[in-house]
Scaffold this active site. Structure first.
Site, PDB file in Angstrom:
ATOM      1  N   GLY A  27       0.833  -1.192   0.000  1.00 27.81           N
ATOM      2  CA  GLY A  27       0.000   0.000   0.000  1.00 27.81           C
ATOM      3  C   GLY A  27       0.862   1.233   0.000  1.00 27.81           C
ATOM      4  O   GLY A  27       2.077   1.170  -0.237  1.00 27.81           O
ATOM      5  N   GLY A  28       0.235   2.371   0.290  1.00 29.60           N
ATOM      6  CA  GLY A  28       0.958   3.624   0.233  1.00 29.60           C
ATOM      7  C   GLY A  28       2.063   3.732   1.263  1.00 29.60           C
ATOM      8  O   GLY A  28       3.062   4.418   1.037  1.00 29.60           O
ATOM      9  N   MET A  29       1.884   3.068   2.420  1.00 29.44           N
ATOM     10  CA  MET A  29       2.876   3.189   3.482  1.00 29.44           C
ATOM     11  C   MET A  29       3.990   2.157   3.376  1.00 29.44           C
ATOM     12  O   MET A  29       5.086   2.382   3.888  1.00 29.44           O
ATOM     13  CB  MET A  29       2.203   3.062   4.852  1.00 29.44           C
ATOM     14  CG  MET A  29       1.346   4.248   5.224  1.00 29.44           C
ATOM     15  SD  MET A  29       0.697   4.112   6.903  1.00 29.44           S
ATOM     16  CE  MET A  29       2.215   4.180   7.865  1.00 29.44           C
ATOM     17  N   GLY A  30       3.725   1.030   2.765  1.00 29.08           N
ATOM     18  CA  GLY A  30       4.759   0.010   2.717  1.00 29.08           C
ATOM     19  C   GLY A  30       4.278  -1.280   2.113  1.00 29.08           C
ATOM     20  O   GLY A  30       3.271  -1.320   1.397  1.00 29.08           O
ATOM     21  N   LYS A  31       5.004  -2.349   2.431  1.00 29.35           N
ATOM     22  CA  LYS A  31       4.709  -3.661   1.877  1.00 29.35           C
ATOM     23  C   LYS A  31       4.486  -4.674   2.993  1.00 29.35           C
ATOM     24  O   LYS A  31       4.978  -4.502   4.113  1.00 29.35           O
ATOM     25  CB  LYS A  31       5.854  -4.121   0.974  1.00 29.35           C
ATOM     26  CG  LYS A  31       6.036  -3.250  -0.266  1.00 29.35           C
ATOM     27  CD  LYS A  31       7.055  -3.851  -1.214  1.00 29.35           C
ATOM     28  CE  LYS A  31       7.158  -3.008  -2.487  1.00 29.35           C
ATOM     29  NZ  LYS A  31       8.059  -3.630  -3.481  1.00 29.35           N
ATOM     30  N   VAL A  32       3.758  -5.721   2.647  1.00 29.38           N
ATOM     31  CA  VAL A  32       3.444  -6.773   3.605  1.00 29.38           C
ATOM     32  C   VAL A  32       3.998  -8.084   3.058  1.00 29.38           C
ATOM     33  O   VAL A  32       3.724  -8.461   1.911  1.00 29.38           O
ATOM     34  CB  VAL A  32       1.920  -6.886   3.829  1.00 29.38           C
ATOM     35  CG1 VAL A  32       1.619  -7.952   4.868  1.00 29.38           C
ATOM     36  CG2 VAL A  32       1.340  -5.540   4.255  1.00 29.38           C
ATOM     37  N   LYS A  47       5.209  -6.221   8.226  1.00 24.02           N
ATOM     38  CA  LYS A  47       4.837  -4.973   7.565  1.00 24.02           C
ATOM     39  C   LYS A  47       6.073  -4.085   7.574  1.00 24.02           C
ATOM     40  O   LYS A  47       6.592  -3.738   8.647  1.00 24.02           O
ATOM     41  CB  LYS A  47       3.680  -4.293   8.295  1.00 24.02           C
ATOM     42  CG  LYS A  47       2.374  -5.061   8.230  1.00 24.02           C
ATOM     43  CD  LYS A  47       1.235  -4.304   8.897  1.00 24.02           C
ATOM     44  CE  LYS A  47       0.801  -3.118   8.068  1.00 24.02           C
ATOM     45  NZ  LYS A  47      -0.448  -2.498   8.596  1.00 24.02           N
ATOM     46  N   ASP A 142     -10.677   2.768  11.729  1.00 28.06           N
ATOM     47  CA  ASP A 142     -10.641   2.419  10.298  1.00 28.06           C
ATOM     48  C   ASP A 142     -11.179   1.007  10.091  1.00 28.06           C
ATOM     49  O   ASP A 142     -10.620   0.218   9.332  1.00 28.06           O
ATOM     50  CB  ASP A 142      -9.219   2.533   9.752  1.00 28.06           C
ATOM     51  CG  ASP A 142      -9.196   2.529   8.212  1.00 28.06           C
ATOM     52  OD1 ASP A 142     -10.230   2.891   7.599  1.00 28.06           O
ATOM     53  OD2 ASP A 142      -8.163   2.157   7.636  1.00 28.06           O
TER      54      ASP A 142
END
Length: 547
Positions: A27-32, A47, A142
């Site tokens: 996603g926008g913040m990082g990878k999983v 994460k 959220d």
């Protein structure tokens, strides 16, 4: 040249203890990533925050906040944080337990419609996780189907894990670091935002309960309560528009009236009108499911049964389909006709005679005759003829007895009941006066049931007492119990029952029936009973002013 934000981590070891096996999302913040903890040979989720965001103080604080919030939680339905650290290249990571399942959004896309029992099981677990989080001072902010993982376990095919506390709010004073929110700051997913969240107001745990209401609506209908092409459009509708009832959006969906009322209450604009807590929400949800299971297990009349006597003739002519009950139980998704609802009220149109014991003995005798099969030989045929004749005579006698008991004999006309049905009683005996929000001279069917006085479980128990009274042909007591149950729940199906009770008594109280049927139609505008109600009242069903 490859950057650290590519999947170069796959096959590598992070922090000397996690071997990365596969990229499973980003996603926008990082990878999983799916990884393996080497010391325990255990599969985990990593994460990893993007390198380009390490210089953003607010983003780093938010990432740390997720780890801190989730580490406070110790509940089977919340994702567990195992570790927080920094990779050799400086990237920040969170290690969490691995859930081998699919998220609720995927389940909705692939498996809708979901039956109500399954929805209750899933959402009850979500509420359990929220109850624990709220007790620990954590508000999710959220909550959405993508943040709810579901996997099969040995004793639970839909075991829930709530995850992604990335924008969680920690409400105690021990939190330090840069503030992640400020007055007027809005974060979250617009489709699931509470009105106060969309407004940028101060939030408490009831904002999460609104999101649960949106999820419940979506699980039952396959649709969001509001549609828009933009985030601003969703936020505006959450702030200004009332959600349409689920059965209006999906008339074909099987949604019980109690479930619909609970969903709409969770979606109240005013947080005070929603369930008071996640635990209270769960209790109401399970009460709805308890009643659904009770109705599902109720005995149904078989259209093919030929081994028992038919019921006594009705007081009024029945429709050709009157012996076949719809497979759908009364009150589910407005799929049932009024006649099916009437058939669900034993004792209103088919009351027991005064001497019920004698009737039971007679039925036992005739049942034994019906079950006796003719044997071989001519004499058995004659015997069978006389037995059949006996059955016909018994049925005729029972029919005459019922007619005499309920219609009266000779020129005296209809006999009145030895008791009076309660009519327009503002508050029935045993009910709480605070349960209704109007002056005492307002009929119960025109009253608003205030949220603070609702008690769904008690209402269900009292309604069952009314059903039992009706089975004993104690119509007066049944009406009293139904009225008390209505005063505690406002259930439109109880209004429908009360209309039937007053309409089909020996001396019909049509005004009272009209009042209750109007209340039912006001709460259930798409009710399939509307046509029959209007036919009975010669189209004179007026819509009263909303209470």
């Amino acid at each position: 040249m490859r950057t650290p934000d590519t999947d170069e981590y796959v096959g590598k070891t992070i922090a000397y203890k996690y071997r990365v096996e596969a990229l499973i999302g980003e996603g926008g913040m990082g990878k999983v990533f799916r990884a393996r903890q080497l010391s325990l040979d255990k599969v985990v989720v990593l994460k990893v925050l993007r390198h380009t965001l390490l210089s953003d103080e607010r983003t780093v604080a938010r990432f740390q906040r997720e780890a801190k919030a989730a580490s406070r939680l110790n509940h089977p339905n919340s994702i567990s944080v195992l570790d927080f650290g920094q990779a050799e290249d400086g990237a920040l990571f969170i290690a969490m337990e691995y859930v081998a399942g699919q998220d609720l959004h995927q389940i909705l896309s692939r498996e809708w419609p979901l039956n109500e029992g399954r929805v209750v099981r899933i959402v009850s677990q979500v509420l359990s996780a929220l109850s624990d989080a709220h007790g620990a001072g954590v508000i999710h902010r959220d909550l959405k189907p993508e943040n709810i993982m579901v996997e099969p376990r040995r004793n639970e095919p839909d075991f829930v894990k709530v995850l992604d506390f990335g924008i969680a709010k920690i409400t105690d004073s021990t939190d330090d670091g840069p503030a992640l929110t400020r007055a007027g700051f809005v974060c979250g997913t617009p489709e699931y935002m509470s009105p106060e969240q969309a407004r940028g107001s101060q939030l408490d745990h009831r904002s999460d309960l609104y999101a649960v209401g949106v999820i419940l609506y979506q699980l039952m209908t396959g649709l969001l309560p509001f549609e828009s092409d933009s985030a601003v459009g969703f936020a505006t509708k959450h702030l200004t528009e009332e959600p349409p009832p689920p059965t209006r959006r999906r008339p074909d969906a099987r949604i019980s009236p109690a479930m619909e009322r609970l969903i709409l209450r969770a979606l109240s604009k005013n947080p005070a009108d929603r369930p008071a807590s996640a635990e209270a929400f769960k209790a109401e949800l399970q009460a709805v499911d308890k009643e659904r299971r009770r109705m599902d297990s109720a005995p149904r009349r078989s259209a093919n049964s030929s081994a028992v006597l038919a019921p006594l003739p009705r007081k009024s002519a029945a429709s050709p389909q009157s012996d076949v009950r719809d497979a759908t139980l009364p009150g589910w998704g407005n799929e049932v006709t009024m006649e099916a609802t009437v058939r669900a009220l034993p004792g209103v149109l088919e009351p027991l005679p005064a001497n019920a014991d004698a009737m039971a003995a007679t039925r036992e005798t005739t049942d034994s005759l019906v079950h006796t099969q003719p044997g071989a030989g001519g004499s058995s045929g004659v015997a069978f003829f006389f037995k059949s004749l006996t059955i016909l005579l018994v049925v005729a006698a029972l029919g005459f007895f019922a007619y005499y008991f309920f219609m009266g004999a000779g020129s005296g006309g209809a006999q009145d009941l030895p008791y009076a049905l309660p009519t327009n009683a503002p508050v029935p005996a045993g009910a709480n006066n605070s349960a209704v929000g109007a002056s005492p001279d307002v009929p119960l069917y025109d009253r608003a049931i205030v949220s603070g006085a609702r008690n769904v479980e008690r209402a269900l128990d009292v309604a069952r007492e009314g059903d039992k009274a009706l089975q004993r042909a104690d119509v007066g007591l049944a009406a009293t119990k139904y009225r008390e149950a209505f005063s505690r729940s406002g259930d439109p199906e109880l209004a429908l029952k009360l209309g039937e009770v007053y309409w089909h008594r020996q001396n019909p109280d049509k005004e009272e029936a009209r009042g209750w049927w109007n209340r039912h139609l006001r709460e259930q505008p798409a009710s399939k009973a509307r046509a029959l109600i209007e036919q009975r009242l010669n189209g004179a069903v007026a819509q009263p002013t909303s209470p």
